[in-house]
Design a protein around this motif. Structure first.
Motif, mmCIF file in Angstrom:
data_model
loop_
_atom_site.group_PDB
_atom_site.id
_atom_site.type_symbol
_atom_site.label_atom_id
_atom_site.label_comp_id
_atom_site.label_asym_id
_atom_site.label_seq_id
_atom_site.Cartn_x
_atom_site.Cartn_y
_atom_site.Cartn_z
ATOM 1 N N ALA A 1 29.265 -2.225 61.996
ATOM 2 C CA ALA A 1 28.725 -1.388 62.952
ATOM 3 C C ALA A 1 29.583 -0.609 64.057
ATOM 4 O O ALA A 1 29.844 0.368 64.251
ATOM 5 C CB ALA A 1 27.600 -1.795 63.645
ATOM 6 N N GLY A 2 30.688 -1.582 64.200
ATOM 7 C CA GLY A 2 31.860 -1.293 65.371
ATOM 8 C C GLY A 2 33.006 -0.255 64.587
ATOM 9 O O GLY A 2 33.281 0.523 65.096
ATOM 10 N N ARG A 3 33.153 -0.496 63.276
ATOM 11 C CA ARG A 3 33.968 0.345 62.779
ATOM 12 C C ARG A 3 33.453 1.748 62.524
ATOM 13 O O ARG A 3 34.005 2.736 62.353
ATOM 14 C CB ARG A 3 34.545 -0.456 61.424
ATOM 15 C CG ARG A 3 35.367 -1.895 61.707
ATOM 16 C CD ARG A 3 36.255 -2.127 60.558
ATOM 17 N NE ARG A 3 35.409 -2.565 59.486
ATOM 18 C CZ ARG A 3 35.407 -3.621 59.096
ATOM 19 N NH1 ARG A 3 35.416 -4.611 59.905
ATOM 20 N NH2 ARG A 3 34.658 -4.096 57.909
ATOM 21 N N ALA A 4 31.974 1.711 61.998
ATOM 22 C CA ALA A 4 31.390 2.945 61.940
ATOM 23 C C ALA A 4 31.428 3.779 63.040
ATOM 24 O O ALA A 4 31.866 5.224 63.078
ATOM 25 C CB ALA A 4 30.106 2.853 61.514
ATOM 26 N N LEU A 5 31.487 3.191 64.327
ATOM 27 C CA LEU A 5 31.486 3.795 65.477
ATOM 28 C C LEU A 5 32.943 4.136 66.009
ATOM 29 O O LEU A 5 33.257 5.275 66.423
ATOM 30 C CB LEU A 5 30.881 2.936 66.710
ATOM 31 C CG LEU A 5 29.370 2.902 66.444
ATOM 32 C CD1 LEU A 5 28.870 1.846 67.325
ATOM 33 C CD2 LEU A 5 28.449 4.188 66.735
ATOM 34 N N LEU A 6 33.786 3.215 65.798
ATOM 35 C CA LEU A 6 34.916 3.780 65.975
ATOM 36 C C LEU A 6 35.862 4.857 65.192
ATOM 37 O O LEU A 6 36.681 5.450 65.875
ATOM 38 C CB LEU A 6 35.973 2.537 65.776
ATOM 39 C CG LEU A 6 35.863 1.193 66.800
ATOM 40 C CD1 LEU A 6 36.755 -0.185 66.452
ATOM 41 C CD2 LEU A 6 36.341 1.696 68.331
#
Length: 252
Positions: free
Chosen positions: A127-132
């Motif tokens: 989730a974090g990498r999809a947003l970053l």
């Protein structure tokens, strides 16, 4: 009160001595404040341990649920869980972490970091990498790179940059193979563009052997898009099964 409540971040329960030490308050002051918080229902006491109370949960739920995307996402989260048997999260980027706003399903056993209200390092989570991957570098929070649960996890900024290029090449969908928890695969996509508001991502996770990755990529991408349309008042289709349990193909 604020410094005392902050001590519960990442902890289910704490003793008075632990709260006093973590908040840097004298034990007598910590005890007096805790007594008042117990009276207000913000904190509960069980024996010698203190826990955050239901009133804190109620207040937090009001903050989260006022968001239109969150409200629109709920039926899709439940539909995706029913059709896959996997755990579905709706998560927001908060500083260097992702915060799980919703969790539908049973998070990996003995892994508190997957539960409702828990946090995971953004660089390790799908989730974090999809947003970053959606953000310009100037809009990135101050990131940390804690040790990954597996040797193949993100170790530094160069690793992160490479991973985010893979996310963009996959159409904005991130796949994590055990960086947050060994043996757990997660697939995530951002819900809507990064501009303004709450930055949230939808993800599927489960034991690696039970997650058909390519099917999950298509299902997550499609469901995230449907949630965004629903939040905008354009319901393209009702929530319906997307990913058969046996890993059968999912239509794009």
């Amino acid at each position: 009160m604020a410094s005392l409540l902050e001590t519960f971040d990442g902890h289910q329960s704490l003793t008075l001595a632990q709260i006093s030490r973590r908040s840097q308050l004298p034990p007598s002051s910590a005890h007096r404040i805790l007594q008042r918080l117990v009276e207000l229902g913000w904190v509960e006491r069980h024996g010698f341990e203190y826990h955050l109370g239901l009133r804190m949960f109620e207040l937090g739920a009001q903050v989260v649920r006022r968001d239109g995307i969150h409200q629109a996402a709920l039926p899709y989260l439940h539909a995706l869980h029913r059709s896959t048997g996997l755990t579905v999260h709706l998560s927001a980027l908060v500083s260097a972490d992702v915060l799980h706003l919703e969790c539908v399903g049973t998070q990996p056993p003995a892994e508190d970091s997957w539960g409702l209200g828990a946090r995971q390092p953004a660089v390790h989570s799908a989730a974090g990498r999809a947003l970053l991957a959606q953000l310009d570098h100037a809009d990135w929070p101050a990131l940390s790179f804690p040790r990954s649960a597996t040797p193949g996890g993100v170790r530094d900024r160069a690793d992160l940059e490479h991973n985010l290029r893979v996310v963009r090449d996959r159409g904005g969908v991130a796949v994590d193979l055990g960086s947050c928890s060994a043996g757990v695969t997660a697939v995530a996509a951002s819900v809507g563009p990064a501009e303004g508001g709450l930055r949230v991502a939808l993800s599927l996770c489960g034991p690696s052997a039970a997650v058909p990755v390519e099917n999950a990529v298509r299902a997550v991408r499609r469901t995230a898009r449907d949630i965004w349309y629903a939040a905008a008042g354009v319901t393209r289709r009702p929530p319906y099964p997307l990913l058969p349990l046996a890993g059968a193909a999912v239509s794009a």
